[in-house]
Design a protein around this motif. Structure first.
Motif: not given
Length: 909
Positions: A752-760
């Motif tokens: 489980q992860v909270n945050k992503t961006s387009r390429n991270t």
């Protein structure tokens, strides 16, 4: 003037056995644990009589580990250096089974299963550190802690003191403790930096200044930095200056350094002659001053003080309530399980959650339970204990998250037409709070990280520039507060002391709200603590009483103001200088923390911390705001968890946070060194996340190079990166961040992860992260890297356009055309009740904007995460915003309906 702690000798012998392998992350805590675990493994192989040891590291590695441990064991209670030397002698003699027995005793102790008395020799005059056969004793389950004693003693005197203090134990003592005795000030600082089990420090005047230990370069440099930071000349003069004995100055200097590194430690002084004079000079630094013969009083003080820290008044009240028979005649059917345990259909609720949860549920505020809205008993005491732990003047528990905590502070401090300077990228709750309060919002843009599709933080130069613009326009008196996110979602950390000092130099009565939703843990580590809002406010308050600071301010003010007219110098002068806080400034600081995000608490458990020198001015409005936003039926289990979480971090926070930082650094290290992982993923470092103009640090990941490197970076750079967060760039996988998160990490492997961006993808460690969890993550990343090895190069996600800055408020919602503040509340209600509001799909809206139209957003549009609005009510919708939104891959966007499009209204005439 005699230095309290003599400078560290630059030509001191360095023990290379204590140095890290190049690039290998490890604190001394981790080094110690790994060394003992390796010894157990290797000596066990030797004891079997086989030749397997040649396949690992051999006798050279065993001796290296023993040499390392012979140094570091001075700083832990239980076994000590002589015990390690005994193991070394047994190994050298080939008596591997005897050596293994002694190593097993240490491992049982480290893992919490060993005997306290067996370790410290309560039944053996020499103690385990001097005997060949540690005495076994029944295990005692009482909580244990360690006490640092600073005094130069012979081995026999050390053993005698340990035995005497151990004999004072009684069965009625709620806690057990052991002594860690070191001979010098440097050793005391080393122990405070490395041993998280310490809860108190006893200083005796006989200590020397320098350590005879062969310390690592990193530890020596960290000791030097701690001494330079905390053993100030001002502190020495406060103890009497040249009129006092040199020994008192040494004591004061050491006390200041220990208190600076580990403020949670209680300091005691044990002295001989002239104790009355010493008590008068040193009361502020020591909890008590004892004569040498007052050992029983010292023992009782150590036990009693820990009992005060251990106390959880509200949790205890909840337990008592659950045990007490009661008849429930109030509006809570679930209380005491009344509507559950007799039910034919929801008995599984009690099976799953347990009966204690139901017994503890109540809406009563009597019987010791107290009221959150008007606390006078156990909740009030629990909040006072939290204020002590977090270095605030007062602390308030919040049971519906930091979103509500932010609204409470904004409404309490600001009023309609006040101007609040806000980071546009702060959490959406701030924007909603400002809409509710009616304050006018002046947005600041953080520096963009376009390559990774997220923002950094707001440079101090932009904040100063905006304040100076308001001063030039004659509107500085309207500016009420500055709101910033300290430790952004992605881990960018401000220097709050610098920000507040420079802003107060321009407007000395500014209020500051620091959103530290992700930074509550930082108060419990000697490096990260300095960048918390409460710690920074505390240091600013100390500066107000410093003669050196007053002289520096007077000298700077002569450059900033014309001596004849009193007019300020040109803005360029103010922008070029690092401004100092005026001595008459008002220090008014609020911090909101999501305790549940980084410490032990149930979801929605948050705190508000306050250090406000003008608290009386806002006390009534704060209470009104607190009651406005707080439920009259708060969840008592959340409150109890906040009480327990405070106890935990006061007693073991240093250990938990240091372990968290170590494990995060291990993840970054593994990705950077594994040949397959580094072909697929890239860990973003300070060099990626903080532009060079905002840092002096040259190392990409300071903690990986040692605690001293991290200390220097966090002391000097405008922005630093929280090392507990690891942002990994995934462009070479060929999938976007949202797909990587859901389809690969969560659905396939349960990560489980909270945050992503387009390429991270952002991986966050916390105080509950384990080494096995880290190993599993690395294993999963390796499997995913293998899967992505054969991808088509053309599958890379489309690049995002540059991140859009805040465009502007429409003219009808701006106060003046030359300053940026706008009226969100009026725009919000225009968007709710206006007759001309319409919904327009993205493509049609882009065409209208391209044709020169200036549509205005009628509401908030907030991609989540990270949870800051791309559009707010009253904002002109720009082509950059529409272009960004068109390619955004976030699945959850609050305030935007993809079937209907954007909610817009015309620009007011």
């Amino acid at each position: 003037m005699v230095s309290p702690i003599a400078p560290i000798s630059r030509d001191a012998t360095t023990n290379r056995d204590l140095e890290r392998n190049p690039g290998m992350p490890s604190s001394v805590w981790r080094l110690r644990l790994d060394a003992w675990e390796y010894l157990r493994y290797a000596v066990k192989l030797l004891a079997r009589g086989g030749d397997e040891l040649d396949d690992v590291a051999g006798m050279a590695e065993i001796r290296r580990s023993l040499r390392s441990l012979e140094t570091v064991e001075m700083y832990w209670a239980g076994f000590g250096q002589r015990y390690v030397r005994t193991i070394r002698e047994l190994v050298d003699a080939g008596e591997y089974r005897s050596a293994l027995e002694r190593i097993d005793a240490v491992m049982q102790r480290i893992r919490g299963a060993g005997s306290l008395d067996a370790a410290d020799g309560a039944n053996d005059p020499q103690g385990a550190i001097g005997s060949d056969e540690p005495v076994e004793a029944p295990a005692d389950g009482r909580p244990r802690f360690e006490v640092l004693v600073v005094d130069e003693m012979s081995p026999a005197d050390r053993d005698a003191l340990k035995a005497e203090m151990a004999r004072m134990r009684t069965d009625s003592d709620a806690f057990l403790y052991e002594l860690v005795i070191v001979p010098s000030a440097e050793d005391a600082i080393a122990a405070a930096l490395t041993n998280p089990n310490l809860q108190a420090c006893v200083v005796r005047p006989g200590f020397s200044s320098r350590s005879a230990q062969a310390l690592s370069r990193d530890l020596r440099r960290t000791i030097e930095l701690a001494t330079e930071t905390y053993a100030s000349p001002a502190a020495r003069r406060d103890a009497g200056g040249a009129t006092q004995h040199a020994s008192i100055q040494r004591i004061v200097g050491l006390a200041d350094v220990i208190a600076g590194i580990r403020p949670e430690l209680d300091l005691y002084l044990v002295a001989g002659a002239h104790i009355e004079d010493l008590a008068g000079a040193l009361t502020r630094r020591f909890r008590r001053v004892f004569r040498r013969e007052d050992r029983l009083e010292l023992h009782l003080s150590l036990i009693r003080r820990i009992s005060h820290v251990f106390d959880t008044p509200f949790f205890t009240a909840i337990q008592e309530h659950a045990r007490r028979p009661a008849g429930v005649f109030h509006a809570l059917p679930v209380s005491r399980g009344g509507s559950v345990v007799g039910s034919k259909w929801i008995r599984d609720m009690a099976d799953f959650y347990g009966l204690n949860l139901l017994l503890a549920e109540t809406s009563a505020t009597s019987g010791g339970l107290d009221s959150l809205l008007a606390p006078t008993g156990t909740i009030k005491k629990a909040q006072d204990l939290a204020a002590r732990a977090f270095h605030s003047d007062s602390t308030w528990f919040v049971t519906n998250g930091t979103s509500t905590a932010n609204k409470i502070v904004h409404q309490a401090v600001t009023a309609p037409d006040d101007v609040v300077i806000v980071d546009r990228n702060c959490h959406k709750s701030h924007h909603h709070a400002l809409m509710l309060s009616g304050a006018r919002v002046a947005y600041l843009d953080a520096y963009p990280l376009d390559e990774f599709a997220f923002y950094g933080a707001v440079p101090i130069s932009r904040i100063k520039r905006l304040l100076l613009d308001y001063r030039a326009a004659g509107r500085l008196d309207e500016v009420r507060m500055v709101t910033l996110t300290n430790c952004t979602f992605d881990g960018i950390v401000y220097d709050p002391e610098r920000v507040m000092a420079e802003c107060l130099a321009i407007k000395p009565d500014l209020v500051f709200l620091w959103d530290e939703a992700w930074f509550a843990f930082a108060a419990f580590h000697p490096v990260t603590r300095r960048r918390t809002a409460m710690s920074a406010a505390e240091r600013l308050e100390e500066q107000q009483h410093s003669a050196e600071h007053a002289r520096a301010v007077a000298e700077q003010r002569r450059r900033l103001f014309d001596p004849e007219t009193g007019e300020p110098a040109p803005d360029e002068v103010w922008l070029a200088e690092r401004l100092l806080m005026p001595v008459d400034a008002r220090i008014r600081v609020y911090a909101t923390q999501s305790t549940h995000k980084t410490l032990t608490a149930l979801r929605q458990g948050s705190m508000i911390h306050v250090r406000d020198q003008d608290w009386k001015e806002v006390e009534e409005s704060f209470h009104e705001s607190f009651m406005t936003h707080t439920s009259t039926s708060p969840n008592y289990q959340i409150l109890a968890s906040l009480d327990l979480g405070r106890r935990q971090v006061e007693l073991e926070g240093f250990e938990l946070v240091q372990r968290q930082l170590d494990l995060a650094t291990s993840i970054a290290h593994a990705v950077a060194r594994h040949p397959l992982l580094r072909r697929t993923f890239r860990v973003l470092t300070m060099h990626d996340l903080v532009p060079p103009e905002y840092r002096t640090t040259t190392r990409p990941m300071p903690l990986r190079d040692g605690l001293a490197e991290m200390w220097e970076a966090w002391a000097t750079d405008e922005f630093v990166v929280d090392p507990s967060r690891i942002t990994i760039e995934i462009s070479r996988t060929g999938v976007d961040g949202d797909t990587f998160k859901h389809e690969h990490l969560m659905d396939r492997y349960g990560i489980q992860v909270n945050k992503t961006s387009r390429n991270t993808v952002l991986f966050m460690t916390n105080i509950g992260t384990s080494r096995s969890a880290v190993a599993y993550l690395i294993e999963v990343l390796v499997k995913l890297a293998e899967r992505f090895e054969d991808r088509d190069e053309d599958d890379a996600p489309a690049e995002l356009p540059p991140l859009p800055d805040f465009s502007e408020f429409a003219n009808g919602y701006r106060t003046t055309p030359d300053l940026p503040d706008g009226d969100i509340r009026t725009a919000y209600y225009a968007g709710i009740r206006g007759q001309d509001v319409e919904h327009v799909l993205g493509d049609a809206l882009r065409r209208r904007v391209a044709d020169g139209e200036r549509p205005v957003s009628a509401g908030f549009v907030t991609p989540y995460p990270p949870g800051f609005p791309v559009l707010v009510p009253g904002q002109v919708i720009s082509p950059a915003v529409l272009e960004f939104m068109a390619v955004l891959d976030t699945r959850e966007i609050h305030g935007y309906d993809p079937k209907q499009g954007y909610r817009i209204m015309p620009e007011p005439s």
